[in-house]
Design an enzyme around this catalytic site. Structure first.
Site, PDB file in Angstrom:
ATOM      1  N   CYS A   1      -2.017   0.164   7.269  1.00 51.83           N
ATOM      2  CA  CYS A   1      -1.314   1.421   7.036  1.00 51.83           C
ATOM      3  C   CYS A   1      -1.336   2.300   8.282  1.00 51.83           C
ATOM      4  O   CYS A   1      -0.345   2.965   8.590  1.00 51.83           O
ATOM      5  CB  CYS A   1      -1.938   2.150   5.851  1.00 51.83           C
TER       6      CYS A   1
ATOM      7  N   GLU B   1       0.704   4.072   1.592  1.00 48.97           N
ATOM      8  CA  GLU B   1       1.039   4.622   2.903  1.00 48.97           C
ATOM      9  C   GLU B   1       2.099   3.780   3.616  1.00 48.97           C
ATOM     10  O   GLU B   1       3.042   4.322   4.196  1.00 48.97           O
ATOM     11  CB  GLU B   1      -0.217   4.712   3.789  1.00 48.97           C
TER      12      GLU B   1
ATOM     13  N   CYS C   1      -5.906   2.216   5.805  1.00 46.15           N
ATOM     14  CA  CYS C   1      -6.488   0.993   6.352  1.00 46.15           C
ATOM     15  C   CYS C   1      -5.815   0.666   7.689  1.00 46.15           C
ATOM     16  O   CYS C   1      -4.894   1.362   8.126  1.00 46.15           O
ATOM     17  CB  CYS C   1      -6.326  -0.163   5.363  1.00 46.15           C
TER      18      CYS C   1
ATOM     19  N   HIS D   1       0.836  -1.199   0.000  1.00 46.21           N
ATOM     20  CA  HIS D   1       0.000   0.000   0.000  1.00 46.21           C
ATOM     21  C   HIS D   1       0.875   1.253   0.000  1.00 46.21           C
ATOM     22  O   HIS D   1       1.958   1.267   0.581  1.00 46.21           O
ATOM     23  CB  HIS D   1      -0.906   0.024   1.221  1.00 46.21           C
TER      24      HIS D   1
END
Length: 160
Positions: free
Chosen positions: A88, A57, A85, A55
């Site tokens: 993250c 992030e 999420c 991801h």
């Protein structure tokens, strides 16, 4: 000089477009220091690298934690197209980034991704994740005027 949040969020959206064009999921994140300088930009890489932690992030925090001291990162802001999420959010917490700003909520993202197995999105706000920790991470978002621009990049991507 620090600019408005919308400026940085629009930059994240441009990165999310680049991510999608590169064959990855359409997410983007940036790290901004206390003076408003963009230090790092990151798109999703989970497909191209086959990393479940790819991801935007999480990858950005991983890079930042190698480059900068935790005290410095506490005064930085992570901007993202979508609310981070749980994974993250955990990376942001452990990376010691003091503020998060996002365009659209995790719930809005869930309405875009549906049950697509590629992104089984949580319905767990990052504020709730951070509230369980011992750090007072500031969260700013969503931005209703920017969220449709962030969502537009997702149109036609997910199977739902």
């Amino acid at each position: 000089m620090y600019k408005e949040h919308e400026y940085y969020l629009k930059r994240c959206i441009e990165i999310s477009k680049k991510s999608r064009e590169g064959g990855n999921t359409p997410f983007g994140a940036i790290l901004v220091d206390a003076e408003g300088n963009i230090l790092l930009e990151q798109e999703n890489v989970e497909i191209s690298t086959k990393k479940c932690t790819g991801h935007a992030e999480t990858q950005l925090v991983e890079r930042a934690s190698v480059l900068y001291e935790k005290d410095f990162l506490w005064n930085c802001t992570l901007y993202s197209t979508a609310e981070p999420c749980a994974m993250c959010s955990g990376a942001i917490y452990w990376g010691n980034i003091g503020r998060v700003v996002y365009a659209m909520t995790e719930r809005e993202l869930l309405s875009l991704t549906g049950s697509d197995e590629q992104n089984p999105t949580f319905d767990l706000p990052c504020r709730e994740v951070f509230a369980k920790g011992q750090k007072d991470i500031q969260v700013v978002g969503p931005f209703p005027e920017i969220a449709p621009l962030a969502a537009e990049v997702h149109k036609g991507y997910w199977n739902k």
